[in-house]
Design a protein around this motif. Structure first.
Motif, PDB file in Angstrom:
ATOM      1  N   GLY A 154      30.918  40.144  31.624  1.00 39.78           N
ATOM      2  CA  GLY A 154      29.671  40.395  30.916  1.00 39.78           C
ATOM      3  C   GLY A 154      29.352  41.864  30.745  1.00 39.78           C
ATOM      4  O   GLY A 154      28.410  42.220  30.028  1.00 39.78           O
ATOM      5  N   GLU A 155      30.108  42.729  31.391  1.00 39.39           N
ATOM      6  CA  GLU A 155      29.890  44.169  31.285  1.00 39.39           C
ATOM      7  C   GLU A 155      30.698  44.743  30.114  1.00 39.39           C
ATOM      8  O   GLU A 155      31.652  44.124  29.637  1.00 39.39           O
ATOM      9  N   PRO A 156      30.353  45.930  29.635  1.00 39.55           N
ATOM     10  CA  PRO A 156      31.139  46.569  28.572  1.00 39.55           C
ATOM     11  C   PRO A 156      32.580  46.823  29.016  1.00 39.55           C
ATOM     12  O   PRO A 156      32.884  46.901  30.206  1.00 39.55           O
ATOM     13  N   TYR A 157      33.444  46.983  28.015  1.00 36.99           N
ATOM     14  CA  TYR A 157      34.856  47.198  28.302  1.00 36.99           C
ATOM     15  C   TYR A 157      35.071  48.416  29.193  1.00 36.99           C
ATOM     16  O   TYR A 157      35.943  48.412  30.065  1.00 36.99           O
ATOM     17  N   VAL A 163      36.603  49.527  36.760  1.00 37.98           N
ATOM     18  CA  VAL A 163      36.884  48.739  37.963  1.00 37.98           C
ATOM     19  C   VAL A 163      38.376  48.765  38.268  1.00 37.98           C
ATOM     20  O   VAL A 163      38.805  49.007  39.406  1.00 37.98           O
ATOM     21  N   ALA A 164      39.183  48.522  37.242  1.00 33.45           N
ATOM     22  CA  ALA A 164      40.640  48.543  37.438  1.00 33.45           C
ATOM     23  C   ALA A 164      41.116  49.926  37.852  1.00 33.45           C
ATOM     24  O   ALA A 164      41.999  50.063  38.710  1.00 33.45           O
ATOM     25  N   ALA A 165      40.514  50.961  37.270  1.00 34.97           N
ATOM     26  CA  ALA A 165      40.923  52.332  37.587  1.00 34.97           C
ATOM     27  C   ALA A 165      40.640  52.681  39.040  1.00 34.97           C
ATOM     28  O   ALA A 165      41.408  53.420  39.670  1.00 34.97           O
ATOM     29  N   VAL A 166      39.549  52.156  39.599  1.00 35.97           N
ATOM     30  CA  VAL A 166      39.241  52.412  41.008  1.00 35.97           C
ATOM     31  C   VAL A 166      40.378  51.902  41.900  1.00 35.97           C
ATOM     32  O   VAL A 166      40.805  52.577  42.845  1.00 35.97           O
ATOM     33  N   VAL A 167      40.887  50.713  41.591  1.00 39.10           N
ATOM     34  CA  VAL A 167      42.001  50.165  42.373  1.00 39.10           C
ATOM     35  C   VAL A 167      43.237  51.036  42.210  1.00 39.10           C
ATOM     36  O   VAL A 167      43.918  51.377  43.187  1.00 39.10           O
ATOM     37  N   VAL A 168      43.538  51.425  40.979  1.00 38.06           N
ATOM     38  CA  VAL A 168      44.695  52.284  40.724  1.00 38.06           C
ATOM     39  C   VAL A 168      44.546  53.610  41.471  1.00 38.06           C
ATOM     40  O   VAL A 168      45.500  54.105  42.093  1.00 38.06           O
ATOM     41  N   GLU A 209      40.564  40.187  27.547  1.00 35.65           N
ATOM     42  CA  GLU A 209      39.960  41.515  27.641  1.00 35.65           C
ATOM     43  C   GLU A 209      40.077  42.067  29.053  1.00 35.65           C
ATOM     44  O   GLU A 209      40.334  43.265  29.235  1.00 35.65           O
ATOM     45  N   ASP A 210      39.888  41.200  30.063  1.00 33.36           N
ATOM     46  CA  ASP A 210      40.059  41.637  31.455  1.00 33.36           C
ATOM     47  C   ASP A 210      41.479  42.138  31.674  1.00 33.36           C
ATOM     48  O   ASP A 210      41.699  43.178  32.308  1.00 33.36           O
ATOM     49  N   ARG A 211      42.438  41.406  31.131  1.00 31.53           N
ATOM     50  CA  ARG A 211      43.842  41.775  31.295  1.00 31.53           C
ATOM     51  C   ARG A 211      44.136  43.105  30.590  1.00 31.53           C
ATOM     52  O   ARG A 211      44.839  43.956  31.128  1.00 31.53           O
ATOM     53  N   GLN A 212      43.564  43.291  29.396  1.00 34.72           N
ATOM     54  CA  GLN A 212      43.797  44.528  28.668  1.00 34.72           C
ATOM     55  C   GLN A 212      43.193  45.717  29.408  1.00 34.72           C
ATOM     56  O   GLN A 212      43.783  46.806  29.455  1.00 34.72           O
ATOM     57  N   ALA A 213      42.012  45.510  29.995  1.00 37.86           N
ATOM     58  CA  ALA A 213      41.376  46.590  30.769  1.00 37.86           C
ATOM     59  C   ALA A 213      42.243  46.974  31.958  1.00 37.86           C
ATOM     60  O   ALA A 213      42.416  48.165  32.265  1.00 37.86           O
ATOM     61  N   ALA A 214      42.797  45.975  32.638  1.00 39.23           N
ATOM     62  CA  ALA A 214      43.680  46.241  33.774  1.00 39.23           C
ATOM     63  C   ALA A 214      44.937  46.974  33.314  1.00 39.23           C
ATOM     64  O   ALA A 214      45.376  47.941  33.952  1.00 39.23           O
ATOM     65  N   LEU A 215      45.491  46.530  32.210  1.00 34.85           N
ATOM     66  CA  LEU A 215      46.717  47.145  31.699  1.00 34.85           C
ATOM     67  C   LEU A 215      46.474  48.587  31.276  1.00 34.85           C
ATOM     68  O   LEU A 215      47.289  49.480  31.541  1.00 34.85           O
ATOM     69  N   ASP A 216      45.335  48.834  30.631  1.00 42.17           N
ATOM     70  CA  ASP A 216      45.016  50.201  30.218  1.00 42.17           C
ATOM     71  C   ASP A 216      44.875  51.120  31.434  1.00 42.17           C
ATOM     72  O   ASP A 216      45.334  52.268  31.412  1.00 42.17           O
ATOM     73  N   ARG A 248      28.257  55.895  35.246  1.00 43.73           N
ATOM     74  CA  ARG A 248      27.338  54.762  35.320  1.00 43.73           C
ATOM     75  C   ARG A 248      27.483  53.954  34.035  1.00 43.73           C
ATOM     76  O   ARG A 248      27.444  54.515  32.933  1.00 43.73           O
ATOM     77  N   VAL A 249      27.654  52.657  34.186  1.00 35.97           N
ATOM     78  CA  VAL A 249      27.719  51.753  33.043  1.00 35.97           C
ATOM     79  C   VAL A 249      26.787  50.596  33.340  1.00 35.97           C
ATOM     80  O   VAL A 249      27.054  49.799  34.249  1.00 35.97           O
ATOM     81  N   ASP A 250      25.694  50.490  32.611  1.00 43.97           N
ATOM     82  CA  ASP A 250      24.663  49.498  32.895  1.00 43.97           C
ATOM     83  C   ASP A 250      24.235  49.618  34.362  1.00 43.97           C
ATOM     84  O   ASP A 250      23.811  50.679  34.788  1.00 43.97           O
ATOM     85  N   ASN A 251      24.408  48.541  35.135  1.00 42.41           N
ATOM     86  CA  ASN A 251      23.988  48.576  36.544  1.00 42.41           C
ATOM     87  C   ASN A 251      25.106  48.991  37.499  1.00 42.41           C
ATOM     88  O   ASN A 251      24.893  49.034  38.702  1.00 42.41           O
TER      89      ASN A 251
END
Length: 256
Positions: A154-157, A163-168, A209-216, A248-251
């Motif tokens: 539900g959050e923007p891309y 989120v994925a970048a934090v793990v990376v 979209e979740d997968r694409q965000a992770a891949l990016d 910061r992105v939304d909340n």
């Protein structure tokens, strides 16, 4: 969100794990007119940062005839092979195969060596390893995408990629485990670092979209520029709020 109950322990945690990537098999690619590090990276499913590191380049400039080491899979032509079949069996276009090998005729022969672009050297026979800014398997990508879904649906891309970048970023840091799975499932003093692991939301299927965000993120996109934490802005944890805010992105708040 990242479990905040035990984050202060990290300041005193002495378990330091040095990042160690699987060594990729190197293949030689000869630069053609019109090539750039970006286009070569796209061809070989990598990025400019990795290409510069692998080739010890100090600038982004490359020139025709220059030979670059690329992380790719070699293929030995077998009897009955054609370029079309080799490309099809490896899930790439015929043009990509020709471009990677600078090979524009149709004649091939048994024993001939070809580079397969868009793929990576397989570390073992059951799990192919890909190379972005860190090594990852298909299973790692799926797990990271499921975390993105659980944390940022539900959050923007941009928030999903963050989120994925934090793990990376944690995988790249010596202060955290050195694999995606170990980072996501990490517990400190019995507390999971990511709440979806505890509440089971990590098991929900990810969207495209979740997968694409992770891949990016795996390929170097980081809107946070290095953040290793994120949390909801409703938290009262003063230690979290004391950390420099990266985005910061939304909340959602991402911090160093």
């Amino acid at each position: 969100m990242i479990n905040s109950k035990n984050l202060k322990v990290l300041l005193f945690t002495a378990a330091i794990t040095l990042f160690s990537a699987h060594s990729a098999k190197a293949a030689d690619y000869t630069v053609s007119s019109g090539d750039s590090l970006y286009t070569v990276g796209k061809l070989f499913n990598t990025n400019t940062y990795t290409l510069k590191g692998d080739n010890r380049l100090s600038s982004d400039i490359i020139y025709p005839g220059q030979v670059l080491n690329v992380r790719a899979k070699d293929y030995t032509v077998k009897s009955g092979d054609t370029l079309y079949l080799i490309a099809k069996n490896n899930g790439i276009s015929l043009n990509f195969l020709r471009k990677a090998n600078n090979y524009w005729t149709d004649y091939i022969y048994p024993g001939q060596k070809l580079i397969i672009p868009g793929t990576s050297y397989s570390v073992n026979s059951t799990s192919q390893t890909h190379y972005g800014v860190i090594p990852y398997t298909d299973s790692d990508l799926d797990l990271l995408a499921r975390l993105v879904h659980a944390e940022a649906q539900g959050e923007p891309y941009k928030a999903k990629a963050a989120v994925a970048a934090v793990v990376v970023n944690r995988v790249q840091s010596s202060a955290w485990p050195n694999t995606i799975r170990d980072v996501i499932y990490q517990r400190i003093n019995g507390y999971y670092q990511f709440s979806p692991v505890l509440n089971g939301m990590i098991n929900q299927a990810a969207t495209s979209e979740d997968r694409q965000a992770a891949l990016d993120a795996l390929n170097g996109y980081d809107p946070t520029n290095g953040a290793q934490f994120y949390f909801d802005d409703s938290t009262k944890n003063t230690w979290l709020w004391s950390k420099p805010v990266a985005l910061r992105v939304d909340n959602m708040v991402f911090s160093y």
